[in-house]
Design a protein around this motif. Structure first.
Motif, mmCIF file in Angstrom:
data_model
loop_
_atom_site.group_PDB
_atom_site.id
_atom_site.type_symbol
_atom_site.label_atom_id
_atom_site.label_comp_id
_atom_site.label_asym_id
_atom_site.label_seq_id
_atom_site.Cartn_x
_atom_site.Cartn_y
_atom_site.Cartn_z
ATOM 1 N N LYS A 115 0.822 -1.219 0.000
ATOM 2 C CA LYS A 115 0.000 0.000 0.000
ATOM 3 C C LYS A 115 0.853 1.264 0.000
ATOM 4 N N HIS A 146 -8.229 5.297 4.569
ATOM 5 C CA HIS A 146 -9.162 4.298 5.095
ATOM 6 C C HIS A 146 -10.333 4.903 5.870
ATOM 7 N N ASP A 163 -13.846 -4.776 4.750
ATOM 8 C CA ASP A 163 -12.680 -5.492 4.249
ATOM 9 C C ASP A 163 -13.053 -6.849 3.662
ATOM 10 N N ARG A 174 -11.689 2.908 9.061
ATOM 11 C CA ARG A 174 -12.060 1.506 8.876
ATOM 12 C C ARG A 174 -11.158 0.914 7.802
ATOM 13 N N TYR A 175 -10.216 0.102 8.242
ATOM 14 C CA TYR A 175 -9.205 -0.453 7.337
ATOM 15 C C TYR A 175 -9.844 -1.404 6.333
ATOM 16 N N SER A 176 -9.463 -1.250 5.065
ATOM 17 C CA SER A 176 -9.997 -2.132 4.025
ATOM 18 C C SER A 176 -9.028 -2.254 2.864
ATOM 19 N N ASN A 177 -8.758 -3.478 2.441
ATOM 20 C CA ASN A 177 -7.933 -3.697 1.251
ATOM 21 C C ASN A 177 -8.581 -3.117 0.004
ATOM 22 N N ASN A 193 -10.000 -0.288 -0.331
ATOM 23 C CA ASN A 193 -9.603 1.116 -0.519
ATOM 24 C C ASN A 193 -8.435 1.211 -1.493
ATOM 25 N N TYR A 194 -7.452 0.341 -1.297
ATOM 26 C CA TYR A 194 -6.261 0.407 -2.150
ATOM 27 C C TYR A 194 -6.435 -0.348 -3.457
#
Length: 212
Positions: free
Chosen positions: A40, A88, A94, A134-137, A139-140
């Motif tokens: 990331k 994020h 996620d 809120r972490y999320s793959n 997003n990237y």
């Protein structure tokens, strides 16, 4: 583990351990590891460069860069900005559905952009606020899609332009060649417990965790 040090114009390498299961070969500066989510940072740096060059704006809506054929159930998608993807705060989850029912990384491996967009179209967002992390793959995954569209290159080509070539990173890639595969360290969950590689080279989430 392998560590590289650049000090006053000189290079030093320190390493420890046997990275390949069943082989008495020590780790060195050529050993290849999975970078996972550190990928990331490589995407974020390219994104930052495009911002500085004014090819993008932090507060651009993600909708601006997505196919105009997409129809989202949740109209809040139009409020998601590139800034929110980068830090994020987009409100994206996620995973889609119950993660316990499937192998998460195996699922991401086959998650093309077409499949990702299909899931996003029917998704009901829980939160779209710059104040809510809120972490999320994903997003990237979307941020990678944007930088590739703006530069008209795929992600491997962008990484080559920004990193592999200028810094002579000959053993860095999303998709390893045969020679590089022989340098690829065995992945472990913990000592003695071998796990599978994350094969995300052809996934929409390559920019989230696919670099080696």
């Amino acid at each position: 583990i392998a560590v590289g040090i650049f000090d006053h114009g000189k290079e030093y390498f320190l390493s420890y351990g046997l990275p390949f299961e069943g082989k008495k070969v020590h780790a060195d500066e050529n050993t290849i590891y999975e970078l996972a989510s550190i990928t990331k940072m490589f995407v974020a740096t390219i994104f930052s460069d495009l911002l500085l060059k004014k090819k993008l704006n932090l507060d651009d809506s993600i909708i601006t860069y997505l196919p105009d054929t997409l129809k989202f159930v949740d109209q809040n998608f139009s409020n998601i900005t590139l800034r929110q993807l980068a830090i994020h705060t987009s409100g994206l989850p996620d995973n889609f559905g119950d993660q316990k029912k499937f192998d998460y990384w195996e699922y991401l491996k086959d998650l093309t952009y077409d499949k990702l967009f299909l899931n996003l179209e029917s998704l009901k967002l829980n939160n779209v606020s710059e104040k809510k992390f809120r972490y999320s793959n994903f997003n990237y995954a979307l941020l990678s899609y944007v930088i590739c569209k703006v530069e008209n290159k795929n992600l491997e080509e962008l990484f080559s332009k920004y990193y592999y070539e200028p810094f002579e990173m000959k053993n860095t890639a999303l998709k390893l060649n045969k020679k590089q595969e022989n340098l690829f360290a065995t992945p472990y969950l913990r000592p003695g417990a071998i796990t599978d590689y994350w094969d995300l080279a052809n996934s929409s989430c390559a920019g989230a965790a696919g670099l080696k």
